[in-house]
Enzyme design. Sequence first.
Site, short mmCIF file in Angstrom:
data_model
loop_
_atom_site.label_atom_id
_atom_site.label_comp_id
_atom_site.label_asym_id
_atom_site.label_seq_id
_atom_site.Cartn_x
_atom_site.Cartn_y
_atom_site.Cartn_z
N ARG A 20 0.82 -1.20 0.00
CA ARG A 20 0.00 0.00 0.00
C ARG A 20 0.85 1.25 0.00
O ARG A 20 1.97 1.26 0.50
CB ARG A 20 -0.95 -0.03 1.21
CG ARG A 20 -2.16 -0.91 0.90
CD ARG A 20 -2.93 -1.30 2.12
NE ARG A 20 -3.32 -0.15 2.91
CZ ARG A 20 -3.97 -0.26 4.06
NH1 ARG A 20 -4.30 -1.45 4.52
NH2 ARG A 20 -4.29 0.81 4.75
N CYS A 21 0.31 2.31 -0.60
CA CYS A 21 1.00 3.59 -0.62
C CYS A 21 1.24 4.06 0.80
O CYS A 21 0.37 3.86 1.64
CB CYS A 21 0.20 4.63 -1.40
SG CYS A 21 0.73 4.70 -3.13
N PRO A 22 2.38 4.66 1.11
CA PRO A 22 3.40 5.16 0.16
C PRO A 22 4.50 4.17 -0.20
O PRO A 22 5.50 4.58 -0.78
CB PRO A 22 3.99 6.34 0.94
CG PRO A 22 3.91 5.90 2.37
CD PRO A 22 2.66 5.07 2.49
N ASP A 47 -1.85 -0.89 -5.74
CA ASP A 47 -2.59 0.04 -4.89
C ASP A 47 -3.09 1.19 -5.78
O ASP A 47 -2.31 1.79 -6.51
CB ASP A 47 -1.67 0.59 -3.79
CG ASP A 47 -2.43 1.48 -2.81
OD1 ASP A 47 -2.20 1.36 -1.61
OD2 ASP A 47 -3.24 2.33 -3.26
#
Lengths: 83, 383
Positions: A20-22, A47
């Site tokens: 998942r980001c970041p 993501d």
Amino acid sequence: MGTDSPGHTPDEVVDCLGQRCPLPVIAAARRMPDLPVGAVLRVLADDPAAAVDIPAWCRIRGQEFLGASTVDGSPAYDIRRAR
Amino acid sequence: MNQPSAYFDAAAAAPLHPVARQAMLAALEDGWADPAKLYSQARRARQLLDAARAAAAEVLRVRPDELSFTTSGTAAAHAAVLGVLAGRRRVGNVLVHSAIEHSAVLHAARRHVEAGGVATSVPVDRVGRLDLDAWSAAVAAPGVALAALISASHEVGTLQPVAEAARACAAAGVPLYVDAAQSVGRVPVPEGWSVLSASAHKWGGPPGVGILVVRKGCRWESPYPADDREAGRSPGAPNLPAIVAAVAALRAAAAEADAEAARLAPLVERIRTTVPATVPDVEVVGDPVDRLPHLVTFSCLYVDGEALLHALDRRGFAVSSGSSCTSSTLRPSHVLEAMGVLTHGNIRISLHRDSTEAEVERFLAELPGIVADLRAEAGVVGL
């Protein structure tokens, strides 16, 4: 996002699928200094935020975002090291 | 951990205005009866409702019979979109909307599309302002029944060119719906619209009250089963004590709006200039000038938005975030997405009449260390 194959061959690929980001942006930032200027880094990331954050990171950091594509069914983002 | 708490999420819900509390207590005593009935208690309730309607209409400079109270801002937005589309379905089935509308409008748009209608999304630029050329072309296309534009972005604060957008709509003969939830009670809403919605808990009223205005001459047909409450525009008995409180708060907020804007805008400006100077790799988003006076948004590179939200909460700061990890859908904010700006590490601060300079100063003093700690934990310092 196109489903066609991208028009260039990456010099490096980082696989951030499932992250998942970041995290995909961090992975790109970590890898970039190891590449020569002009080299192309491909980030595989599923993501949905990566579609916005990777081009935004390129803009902030002065790197060249080449575009998004689909590689083997996964979203892929190509970045050329510009500086 | 015994920090004084600083509540910075007025754009979600402002604290109840003191006059709203007084008005609600009075109306609970006096306004509990069904205003539609024909006995003295009901007549008293009817008087309170009529007075509230007249007062709200005066603030919004519309006729009282154009204004209905709804059960929320979201319900008002749904009624605005679906009601005009129903009323004008013989004209066409196209809804034009900006890409940065509130999700209430976008969900109504999705309902319209699922029912066979068409929705055209108009882009915004990097600071979140509507692309007026694209808007003008979109509203002039055949079959457009309604155009929807938020008055100011609830996520980044950019004021939208409502007057220009309204002129394009007028030239095309298309009614304009303005979602004014972030503007009413704070900044003037430009003229030229046909339909407007607002939400009481954004201006210091209680939750559970919205306003829907449909100007004379704009066709509107109820998307709900028949009910004659609120001119047929909001089904069910109105929550009169909450409405009375909401309107008391609206009058107070409108009277204080200029002074509050003059007080809060410099605090927002201070955040906009200080954060990028004291925190490395921060992108402040939204228009630097044409913006709401109380709201500011920025993103911290390489920082997880949820972690930042929790770290700030532990230090007594209540803020909002458009980062994907903070949303129930795990998708980033569609507003940040439409602007093409960083979505991770995102923070929205929105101030209100109880916000103080000392709170903002404490935030500015503590944020650099909070972000530095999160970056150190994630091993992203120097990237």
